[in-house]
Motif scaffolding. Sequence first.
Motif, PDB file in Angstrom:
ATOM      1  N   TYR A  94      31.273  39.831  31.716  1.00 36.35           N
ATOM      2  CA  TYR A  94      30.547  40.297  32.899  1.00 36.35           C
ATOM      3  C   TYR A  94      30.294  39.141  33.855  1.00 36.35           C
ATOM      4  CZ  TYR A  94      29.585  44.503  30.157  1.00 36.35           C
ATOM      5  OH  TYR A  94      29.715  45.651  29.414  1.00 36.35           O
ATOM      6  N   THR A  95      30.308  39.435  35.146  1.00 41.18           N
ATOM      7  CA  THR A  95      29.957  38.421  36.138  1.00 41.18           C
ATOM      8  C   THR A  95      28.450  38.224  36.136  1.00 41.18           C
ATOM      9  OG1 THR A  95      29.614  39.989  37.952  1.00 41.18           O
ATOM     10  CG2 THR A  95      31.886  39.215  37.568  1.00 41.18           C
ATOM     11  N   ALA A  96      27.998  37.169  36.780  1.00 38.37           N
ATOM     12  CA  ALA A  96      26.559  36.904  36.885  1.00 38.37           C
ATOM     13  C   ALA A  96      25.849  38.062  37.588  1.00 38.37           C
ATOM     14  CB  ALA A  96      26.316  35.592  37.625  1.00 38.37           C
ATOM     15  N   ASP A  97      26.480  38.615  38.633  1.00 33.33           N
ATOM     16  CA  ASP A  97      25.886  39.745  39.349  1.00 33.33           C
ATOM     17  C   ASP A  97      25.740  40.966  38.434  1.00 33.33           C
ATOM     18  OD1 ASP A  97      25.907  38.252  41.718  1.00 33.33           O
ATOM     19  OD2 ASP A  97      27.958  38.881  42.173  1.00 33.33           O
ATOM     20  N   GLN A  98      26.767  41.215  37.652  1.00 34.56           N
ATOM     21  CA  GLN A  98      26.727  42.368  36.757  1.00 34.56           C
ATOM     22  C   GLN A  98      25.671  42.184  35.662  1.00 34.56           C
ATOM     23  OE1 GLN A  98      30.857  42.339  35.672  1.00 34.56           O
ATOM     24  NE2 GLN A  98      31.462  43.678  37.363  1.00 34.56           N
ATOM     25  N   LYS A  99      25.527  40.974  35.170  1.00 37.57           N
ATOM     26  CA  LYS A  99      24.477  40.697  34.184  1.00 37.57           C
ATOM     27  C   LYS A  99      23.098  40.937  34.776  1.00 37.57           C
ATOM     28  CE  LYS A  99      27.252  37.185  31.825  1.00 37.57           C
ATOM     29  NZ  LYS A  99      27.403  35.747  31.538  1.00 37.57           N
TER      30      LYS A  99
END
Length: 335
Positions: A94-99
């Motif tokens: 997962y990307t940081a945004d998705q996390k």
Amino acid sequence: MSLILPRDRRSFLKQSAAVVAASSCLPIGIGSAAAEKTSSSESLVKVLYDSLKEEQRSKMCYDWNHIDPQRGLLRSRVSANWMINEQEVNSDFYTADQKDLIRKVFEGILDPQWISKFDQQLDDDCGGFGEEQSIAIFGKPGDDKFELVLTGRHMTLRCDGDSAEHVAFGGPIFYGHAPTGGDEEADHAGNVFWNQALAANNVYQMLDGKQRKAAQVAKTTGEQKVGFQGNDGRFTGIPVTELSADQKAEMQVMLKKLVEPFRQSDQQEALACLKSQGGLDACHLSFFTDNDLGKDEVWDNWRLEGPSFVWHYRGAPHVHVWVNVADSPTVSLNV
């Protein structure tokens, strides 16, 4: 219409907040619980879903009624310690945004005062939020049916957008805590969920000798046995109908403690399901005497059960809580 994913993180999270704000402009009154769901975590599940690349969706998104060959109907499965798939939340998958979005969904399905307590549980049991945890999305967010399921050690929680019919919390859930890593002492020091057992034991203390004898059960029911028995079930313990008015009032205090960790809409949904089957008067309360830590008769294992309401609390050797609540006993369980 799908959202266009912004390139930079600040714009991405700003867009997420805008979705929530726009969705919250709904009338207050009848259906406000559903409106709360629509305006918070469920909206963010859609933002998360729209941000996923196809290779991500192929590994953690499923059809609504996806059947796993080994685990059955995956959406409705509940367990004390499991990963719904191999994609750990706190990983490069997962990307940081998705996390950040996954975290916000998690926070949104809890009562704000309980977020820090769940964080304490996660710190103690698996090293923090996202560690040894995975999510899955069933259905397509924005359509009629979708649900996000969050799993890990001592956790099965759901965000369902009222898609799962007849059930509270989106289906059966699990929560637990082992602050010492294993066996606990009688006082359960540091266990964030022990206050629920104390509330149940407050009811026990109000029982007279005859009532206590009726409420005591010699052997703890298997903790995974939380399927519904229906109106003709063989329930253990004392019927709530045999309690006095002041004892029933204390039962209401206990019930409030049970549902308070979760957001208001889920609390209301659980209480509505209970009311539909006759309320607490349709339930039995059991205190299991075979695992009494400290031999103090502050019962560690207990169970509140009705036709389609099961709240099973196992406090020995540490806390496991299995919850299965619906407005109909016809709903099946997948454990």
